[in-house]
Scaffold this active site. Structure first.
Site, PDB file in Angstrom:
ATOM      1  N   ARG A 108       8.767 108.959   1.207  1.00  0.00           N
ATOM      2  CA  ARG A 108       7.537 108.322   0.740  1.00  0.00           C
ATOM      3  C   ARG A 108       7.822 107.114  -0.161  1.00  0.00           C
ATOM      4  O   ARG A 108       7.150 106.092  -0.072  1.00  0.00           O
ATOM      5  CB  ARG A 108       6.689 109.355  -0.013  1.00  0.00           C
ATOM      6  CG  ARG A 108       5.269 108.906  -0.296  1.00  0.00           C
ATOM      7  CD  ARG A 108       4.452 109.994  -0.978  1.00  0.00           C
ATOM      8  NE  ARG A 108       3.073 109.588  -1.095  1.00  0.00           N
ATOM      9  CZ  ARG A 108       2.130 109.845  -0.190  1.00  0.00           C
ATOM     10  NH1 ARG A 108       2.438 110.520   0.910  1.00  0.00           N
ATOM     11  NH2 ARG A 108       0.890 109.417  -0.363  1.00  0.00           N
ATOM     12  N   TYR A 123      12.565 117.740   8.325  1.00  0.00           N
ATOM     13  CA  TYR A 123      13.009 116.614   9.140  1.00  0.00           C
ATOM     14  C   TYR A 123      13.865 115.693   8.268  1.00  0.00           C
ATOM     15  O   TYR A 123      13.779 115.713   7.035  1.00  0.00           O
ATOM     16  CB  TYR A 123      11.823 115.843   9.727  1.00  0.00           C
ATOM     17  CG  TYR A 123      10.735 115.507   8.735  1.00  0.00           C
ATOM     18  CD1 TYR A 123      10.834 114.407   7.886  1.00  0.00           C
ATOM     19  CD2 TYR A 123       9.590 116.299   8.643  1.00  0.00           C
ATOM     20  CE1 TYR A 123       9.828 114.101   6.993  1.00  0.00           C
ATOM     21  CE2 TYR A 123       8.577 116.005   7.737  1.00  0.00           C
ATOM     22  CZ  TYR A 123       8.712 114.898   6.916  1.00  0.00           C
ATOM     23  OH  TYR A 123       7.704 114.604   6.010  1.00  0.00           O
ATOM     24  N   ASP A 148      -7.018 108.278   0.447  1.00  0.00           N
ATOM     25  CA  ASP A 148      -7.463 109.526  -0.154  1.00  0.00           C
ATOM     26  C   ASP A 148      -8.675 109.364  -1.068  1.00  0.00           C
ATOM     27  O   ASP A 148      -9.379 110.339  -1.328  1.00  0.00           O
ATOM     28  CB  ASP A 148      -6.323 110.159  -0.958  1.00  0.00           C
ATOM     29  CG  ASP A 148      -5.285 110.831  -0.074  1.00  0.00           C
ATOM     30  OD1 ASP A 148      -5.548 110.971   1.136  1.00  0.00           O
ATOM     31  OD2 ASP A 148      -4.218 111.206  -0.589  1.00  0.00           O
ATOM     32  N   ALA A 154      -1.722 103.361  -0.189  1.00  0.00           N
ATOM     33  CA  ALA A 154      -3.001 102.830   0.265  1.00  0.00           C
ATOM     34  C   ALA A 154      -3.283 101.464  -0.353  1.00  0.00           C
ATOM     35  O   ALA A 154      -3.727 100.535   0.339  1.00  0.00           O
ATOM     36  CB  ALA A 154      -4.127 103.806  -0.072  1.00  0.00           C
TER      37      ALA A 154
END
Length: 406
Positions: free
Chosen positions: A109, A219, A305, A16
């Site tokens: 990530r 995945y 978040d 973020a």
């Protein structure tokens, strides 16, 4: 600070924070990022990015860098965790590009964070301070003044909180000192080298397993070199909720999967067989936003978040933070408005969409973990309607249109 180039202070250097820094520099602002960790890194495993998010990355000129580290799955399949039977599937790949103008991708990530960090470091006017958490907000009248671990006084034109679900600064800004709520769901996550995965699952697909009080998703990530596996079960959280990662007990997960089909249990068993370890992530969130005041107050804004933590059942946590950053860029570019009004415009344009995604994520969790008659109805509906239930047009288009998407 009138007449000078505007400066945005950012508390937090995760996905973020990096996305916000990138958006702000594109708006012509200087940026100073203050990150608690001594080294900028992102923990975790896989992230799914829908076309609504990929379009934002493309607008920042990151398409080539994204393609170098992501996977573009060709299909999404849903299975019964109990029986192993197929429930429904929908095409991704070129079909998503045709429908929504961008791909659906999966990515580690850390790769996403590194991609954004490198883009930010390549921009002028960016100052990154690691090992320097924002300790206190000293003032917000006319300018924002903060204190960090290493600097007694830092001034900027605005402050953005990007310090996550356990933000230490959120309460002082919003006047809400409540703790995030515990969901009662635990996410076990692991990465498996693709060569150690059963051949049936060495595919460029997203697979979801739906069972009573649990579900799993897996995945490929890292250009297809690893399989990201996440199993979410219902259960009590560890006492220390402020630590993002916990060493997980594989035996407890095996017990939770005891009633599941052999295919799912065998896949979970590949973690230990490949020498890997399960990591445990207790899921916490906050109720959906009720207004723009949850995303901006005066010269202080919130992103990701820190503003709207959500459950992962729509795979949009990182995506909404990146969308926030794109909207922040547009708002900060409005040079004819004062800074507080620009942040207010940012919040007004984002809070309803974020609230809708938060609410839909909660609802999806109830559907994914359904028991009894509700589980039977879910499975029957998926067999009958298939891809219509698995597509989410209002989300992937980036608008507020109604849809039946799951």
């Amino acid at each position: 600070m009138d007449g000078a180039k505007k400066q945005l202070l950012i508390a937090g250097g995760g996905i973020a924070g990096m996305a916000a820094a990138l958006g702000a520099t594109h708006a012509g602002w200087d940026v100073r990022v203050f990150e608690r960790a001594a080294q900028f890194s992102e923990v975790g495993a896989g992230v799914q990015l829908g076309p609504n998010v990929v379009r934002r990355l493309q607008a920042w000129g990151l398409q080539t860098a994204l393609q170098a580290v992501c996977v573009q799955p060709q299909r999404l399949r849903a299975h019964s965790a109990r029986s192993g039977q197929a429930l429904a599937s929908t095409s991704l790949g070129a079909s998503m590009v045709q429908r929504y103008g961008a791909a659906y991708v999966t990515i580690h990530r850390a790769d996403l964070h590194q991609l954004l960090l490198q883009a930010v470091q390549g921009r002028d006017g960016v100052f990154i301070n690691s090992g320097q958490p924002v300790a206190e907000i000293l003032g917000t009248e006319g300018a924002v003044t903060i204190r960090t671990q290493g600097y007694p006084c830092v001034e900027g034109d605005a402050l953005l909180l990007a310090d996550g679900v356990w933000s230490q600064l959120r309460g002082a800004v919003l006047g809400d000192h409540s703790r995030p709520r515990v969901s009662g769901h635990l996410a076990y996550r692991a990465l498996i080298p693709m060569q150690d995965v059963p051949p049936a699952w060495r595919t460029h697909e997203v697979n979801v397993w739906l069972g009573p009080r649990l579900h799993a998703v897996h995945y490929p990530v890292r250009r297809g070199e690893f399989l990201n596996l996440v199993v979410i079960v219902e259960g009590p959280a560890p006492e220390d909720m402020t630590s993002w990662d916990h060493a997980a007990n594989a035996a407890a997960l095996a017990a939770a999967l005891a009633g599941s089909c052999s295919a799912l249990r065998d896949l979970a068993g590949c973690v230990a067989a490949s020498g890997g370890q399960w990591r445990l992530w207790p899921l916490s969130d906050r109720p959906p936003l009720t207004g723009p005041q949850g995303m901006a107050r005066g010269l202080v804004g919130l992103i990701g978040d820190a503003a709207h933590p959500m459950r992962p059942y729509l795979a949009q946590g990182a995506g909404m933070a990146i969308e926030d950053a794109a909207e922040l860029q547009r708002a900060l570019s409005m040079a004819d408005l004062d800074v507080a009004t620009r942040l207010r415009r940012y919040a007004l344009n984002r809070w309803q969409r974020n609230a809708r995604v938060q609410a839909r994520s909660i609802r999806n969790g109830e559907i994914f973990h359904a028991t009894g008659v509700m589980r039977w109805g879910r499975d029957s509906a998926m067999r009958l309607l298939g891809s219509r239930l698995m597509d989410v047009p209002w989300l992937y288009r980036g608008d507020g249109a109604c849809a039946t998407g799951w």
